[in-house]
Structure formats: C-alpha cells, structure tokens
Design a protein around this motif. Structure first.
Motif, PDB file in Angstrom:
ATOM      1  N   LYS A 128       4.673  -3.880  -3.265  1.00  0.00           N
ATOM      2  CA  LYS A 128       4.361  -2.708  -2.454  1.00  0.00           C
ATOM      3  C   LYS A 128       5.017  -2.815  -1.078  1.00  0.00           C
ATOM      4  CE  LYS A 128       0.017  -1.257  -4.597  1.00  0.00           C
ATOM      5  NZ  LYS A 128      -1.428  -0.973  -4.399  1.00  0.00           N
ATOM      6  N   GLY A 129       5.011  -4.033  -0.522  1.00  0.00           N
ATOM      7  CA  GLY A 129       5.667  -4.240   0.766  1.00  0.00           C
ATOM      8  C   GLY A 129       7.162  -3.982   0.679  1.00  0.00           C
ATOM      9  N   MET A 130       7.771  -4.406  -0.426  1.00  0.00           N
ATOM     10  CA  MET A 130       9.206  -4.172  -0.619  1.00  0.00           C
ATOM     11  C   MET A 130       9.506  -2.683  -0.717  1.00  0.00           C
ATOM     12  SD  MET A 130      11.698  -5.761  -3.583  1.00  0.00           S
ATOM     13  CE  MET A 130      10.731  -4.996  -4.899  1.00  0.00           C
ATOM     14  N   ASN A 131       8.642  -1.929  -1.410  1.00  0.00           N
ATOM     15  CA  ASN A 131       8.837  -0.484  -1.514  1.00  0.00           C
ATOM     16  C   ASN A 131       8.753   0.200  -0.154  1.00  0.00           C
ATOM     17  OD1 ASN A 131       9.105  -0.665  -4.294  1.00  0.00           O
ATOM     18  ND2 ASN A 131       6.942  -0.251  -4.693  1.00  0.00           N
ATOM     19  N   VAL A 132       7.827  -0.268   0.678  1.00  0.00           N
ATOM     20  CA  VAL A 132       7.689   0.287   2.027  1.00  0.00           C
ATOM     21  C   VAL A 132       8.954   0.013   2.840  1.00  0.00           C
ATOM     22  CG1 VAL A 132       6.451   0.039   4.221  1.00  0.00           C
ATOM     23  CG2 VAL A 132       5.173   0.186   2.081  1.00  0.00           C
ATOM     24  N   ALA A 133       9.513  -1.209   2.697  1.00  0.00           N
ATOM     25  CA  ALA A 133      10.738  -1.573   3.424  1.00  0.00           C
ATOM     26  C   ALA A 133      11.912  -0.703   2.974  1.00  0.00           C
ATOM     27  CB  ALA A 133      11.051  -3.053   3.208  1.00  0.00           C
ATOM     28  N   GLU A 134      12.038  -0.498   1.663  1.00  0.00           N
ATOM     29  CA  GLU A 134      13.123   0.337   1.148  1.00  0.00           C
ATOM     30  C   GLU A 134      12.997   1.774   1.656  1.00  0.00           C
ATOM     31  OE1 GLU A 134      12.754  -0.122  -3.039  1.00  0.00           O
ATOM     32  OE2 GLU A 134      13.734  -2.101  -3.082  1.00  0.00           O
ATOM     33  N   LYS A 139       6.232   3.097  12.165  1.00  0.00           N
ATOM     34  CA  LYS A 139       5.603   3.531  10.918  1.00  0.00           C
ATOM     35  C   LYS A 139       5.709   2.447   9.854  1.00  0.00           C
ATOM     36  CE  LYS A 139       7.854   7.420  10.449  1.00  0.00           C
ATOM     37  NZ  LYS A 139       8.292   8.713   9.837  1.00  0.00           N
ATOM     38  N   PHE A 140       6.882   1.788   9.814  1.00  0.00           N
ATOM     39  CA  PHE A 140       7.081   0.726   8.824  1.00  0.00           C
ATOM     40  C   PHE A 140       6.073  -0.400   9.007  1.00  0.00           C
ATOM     41  CE2 PHE A 140       8.933  -3.545   8.325  1.00  0.00           C
ATOM     42  CZ  PHE A 140       9.004  -3.597   6.936  1.00  0.00           C
ATOM     43  N   ARG A 141       5.850  -0.809  10.239  1.00  0.00           N
ATOM     44  CA  ARG A 141       4.907  -1.902  10.492  1.00  0.00           C
ATOM     45  C   ARG A 141       3.507  -1.562  10.005  1.00  0.00           C
ATOM     46  NH1 ARG A 141       6.816  -3.510  16.652  1.00  0.00           N
ATOM     47  NH2 ARG A 141       8.565  -4.874  16.060  1.00  0.00           N
ATOM     48  N   ASN A 142       3.057  -0.337  10.298  1.00  0.00           N
ATOM     49  CA  ASN A 142       1.713   0.072   9.867  1.00  0.00           C
ATOM     50  C   ASN A 142       1.599   0.114   8.350  1.00  0.00           C
ATOM     51  OD1 ASN A 142       0.777   0.360  12.503  1.00  0.00           O
ATOM     52  ND2 ASN A 142       1.439   2.494  12.635  1.00  0.00           N
ATOM     53  N   LYS A 143       2.594   0.718   7.698  1.00  0.00           N
ATOM     54  CA  LYS A 143       2.559   0.816   6.241  1.00  0.00           C
ATOM     55  C   LYS A 143       2.707  -0.555   5.583  1.00  0.00           C
ATOM     56  CE  LYS A 143       4.347   5.546   5.799  1.00  0.00           C
ATOM     57  NZ  LYS A 143       5.431   6.385   5.231  1.00  0.00           N
ATOM     58  N   TYR A 144       3.580  -1.384   6.149  1.00  0.00           N
ATOM     59  CA  TYR A 144       3.810  -2.723   5.581  1.00  0.00           C
ATOM     60  C   TYR A 144       2.553  -3.576   5.691  1.00  0.00           C
ATOM     61  CZ  TYR A 144       6.147  -7.164   4.630  1.00  0.00           C
ATOM     62  OH  TYR A 144       6.512  -8.378   4.087  1.00  0.00           O
ATOM     63  N   ARG A 145       1.900  -3.490   6.857  1.00  0.00           N
ATOM     64  CA  ARG A 145       0.668  -4.261   7.057  1.00  0.00           C
ATOM     65  C   ARG A 145      -0.392  -3.838   6.047  1.00  0.00           C
ATOM     66  NH1 ARG A 145      -0.108  -2.835  11.897  1.00  0.00           N
ATOM     67  NH2 ARG A 145       1.127  -4.504  12.832  1.00  0.00           N
ATOM     68  N   SER A 146      -0.493  -2.526   5.826  1.00  0.00           N
ATOM     69  CA  SER A 146      -1.478  -2.024   4.871  1.00  0.00           C
ATOM     70  C   SER A 146      -1.127  -2.430   3.446  1.00  0.00           C
ATOM     71  CB  SER A 146      -1.565  -0.496   4.972  1.00  0.00           C
ATOM     72  OG  SER A 146      -2.416   0.034   3.990  1.00  0.00           O
ATOM     73  N   ALA A 147       0.163  -2.355   3.118  1.00  0.00           N
ATOM     74  CA  ALA A 147       0.591  -2.651   1.749  1.00  0.00           C
ATOM     75  C   ALA A 147       0.483  -4.132   1.414  1.00  0.00           C
ATOM     76  CB  ALA A 147       2.035  -2.186   1.544  1.00  0.00           C
ATOM     77  N   LEU A 148       0.814  -4.989   2.374  1.00  0.00           N
ATOM     78  CA  LEU A 148       0.915  -6.423   2.064  1.00  0.00           C
ATOM     79  C   LEU A 148      -0.343  -7.204   2.387  1.00  0.00           C
ATOM     80  CD1 LEU A 148       2.976  -8.362   0.888  1.00  0.00           C
ATOM     81  CD2 LEU A 148       3.682  -8.947   3.198  1.00  0.00           C
ATOM     82  N   ARG A 149      -1.050  -6.849   3.453  1.00  0.00           N
ATOM     83  CA  ARG A 149      -2.157  -7.682   3.897  1.00  0.00           C
ATOM     84  C   ARG A 149      -3.511  -7.231   3.386  1.00  0.00           C
ATOM     85  NH1 ARG A 149      -2.021  -9.009  10.144  1.00  0.00           N
ATOM     86  NH2 ARG A 149      -3.589 -10.458   9.381  1.00  0.00           N
ATOM     87  N   TYR A 150      -3.644  -5.981   2.951  1.00  0.00           N
ATOM     88  CA  TYR A 150      -4.943  -5.454   2.539  1.00  0.00           C
ATOM     89  C   TYR A 150      -5.439  -6.175   1.285  1.00  0.00           C
ATOM     90  CZ  TYR A 150      -8.579  -2.041   1.428  1.00  0.00           C
ATOM     91  OH  TYR A 150      -9.769  -1.434   1.158  1.00  0.00           O
ATOM     92  N   GLY A 151      -6.585  -6.821   1.404  1.00  0.00           N
ATOM     93  CA  GLY A 151      -7.202  -7.456   0.246  1.00  0.00           C
ATOM     94  C   GLY A 151      -6.732  -8.856  -0.055  1.00  0.00           C
TER      95      GLY A 151
END
Length: 238
Positions: free
Chosen positions: A118-124, A162-174
């Motif tokens: 998910k983090g990779m998708n956010v980066a792309e 925006k990337f930082r917020n989405k990446y943090r949510s995608a990679l760190r949540y849970g």
C-alpha cells in the motif's frame, strides 16, 4: 482482593505512553493541558492502587523512559515525574521466556507485506501526480519567475505533504513500529494483564495474542467506576 465482601481477581494493567498522553482522552475528561491530564490519570491510578490493589505496570526502560521524556519535553513539573515513579510499577518484560505462537509471526509478516505494498502504491501515485503537475508548467507563460522555486514550493511541496500523510496512514496503521509497543505486549502477556493504549497497532496485536485491551479513552472512567463501588470510597464521597 475483597470488594464488598466478595473476593475478586487482582487487576493488572500495562500502560503504554498513549494511556497518559492521548488527546481524545483529555478532551473526554474536560482537560486542556497535557500535564494536568497526566496528573489526573496518575491520581486515579494511585487511588486504585491504595483502595483496590490495582497494579499498573510500565515496561522498563523503554516506555518508562518515553514517559519521562514526554513529561519533560512538555514542561510538566516534578510532581508529574514523581507520580510516574511512585504509582507505575517498573518492570522489564521477559523477552526470552514469553512464548508467542508461531502463527502470529506468520500473520504479522503477511500483514506487513500488505502495508508495504500500500505504501508503494501511494509513492507511485505521488510520482505520477508530480510528473503531471511539472509538465503542465509553461516556462514562457511563467517567465520572470524562479521556475525551480515555483516547482519546488508550489507544486512538489504540496504533493510531498499529501504523500507523507497518505504514506503514514498506509504503512504505519495497525503495525508495531517501535520497541516500546512490543514491550507493552510482551509484559502484558507475561503478567496476564490488560494493555491500556490508544494505538491501533497495539490493539490489533493484543487481540491476536489473546491479551485484553482497554482503550485509553475508557481507562480513566473504568477506574472511576471501580472506585465508586468501593465501600470505603463510597462512604467518603457521600
């Protein structure tokens, strides 16, 4: 422990840093200041220890050090530090003998792979957005501007945010992303205690480990409810 003539099991809790510092918990208690919030919860822990023999543990040195630093960095006075030292039982988790089922590691690896993807998708997505935005800049129309500065500040800067917020949510949540998180779970497993935290990663993996989880937002009210039904405290409050 005897409560109203009935013998009950001794309650034990393992405290994560968020159990004392969670903003939503303070809001529910009607407290604005972080230090006042920590002091109030620690006072409830003290009363529960004295009247109900409820023990609140903190992993040492990881979470204990984190709490100290949090209090000092937010200019809490020595009273808050003293309450941390007095009413929280410091104990290092037994990292060698606490047994964790192998399927937990299998599930954690699979879950981490999912979060990384998910983090990779956010980066792309961010790369594509940045490319489109940069290609839309017209050097002739925007002549006279520092193009490098415009692109960096107005285009790339917003996308990175925006990337930082989405990446943090995608990679760190849970996920468990720190040593203190793991220490909280190990100590709770070792003591057969409940975990108190506002961290979803701790909650998720506490459930996987069969450890009781208490949200930080409900913990103060839980202690108040216990104390309200203590005979000696009930008489004091009449």
């Amino acid at each position: 422990m005897t409560l109203g003539g009935v013998t009950t099991l001794k309650q034990r809790f393992v405290i994560d840093t968020t159990a004392l510092t969670d903003l939503q918990t303070r809001e529910m208690m009607g407290i604005d200041d972080l230090c006042d919030g920590m002091r109030t919860i620690l006072d409830l822990i003290a009363e529960s220890r004295l009247h109900l023999q409820i023990s609140c543990y903190v992993p040492f040195p990881s979470v204990y050090k984190e709490l100290h630093e949090f209090a000092k960095n937010n200019d809490c006075n020595d009273e808050v530090i003293a309450k941390i030292d007095t009413w929280l039982v410091k104990k290092a988790p037994d990292r060698h003998d606490v047994k964790i089922p192998s399927h937990i590691f299998h599930e954690y690896v699979a879950y981490m792979r999912e979060r990384i993807n998910k983090g990779m998708n956010v980066a792309e997505e961010a790369i594509r957005e940045a490319s489109v935005q940069c290609l839309s800049v017209n050097p002739e129309t925007d002549a006279g501007y520092d193009m490098d500065n415009v692109i960096d500040r107005e285009l790339i800067g917003g996308i990175v945010g925006k990337f930082r917020n989405k990446y943090r949510s995608a990679l760190r949540y849970g996920i468990l992303d720190s040593a203190p998180d793991i220490d909280v779970l190990l100590l709770a497993k070792e003591l057969d205690a409940a975990v108190v935290a506002s961290d979803y990663g701790i909650q998720k993996w506490a459930e996987q480990l069969g450890v009781r989880f208490v949200p930080a937002t409900t913990f103060p009210m839980m202690l108040q409810e216990y104390l309200k039904h203590t005979p000696s405290k009930g008489n004091d409050r009449k």
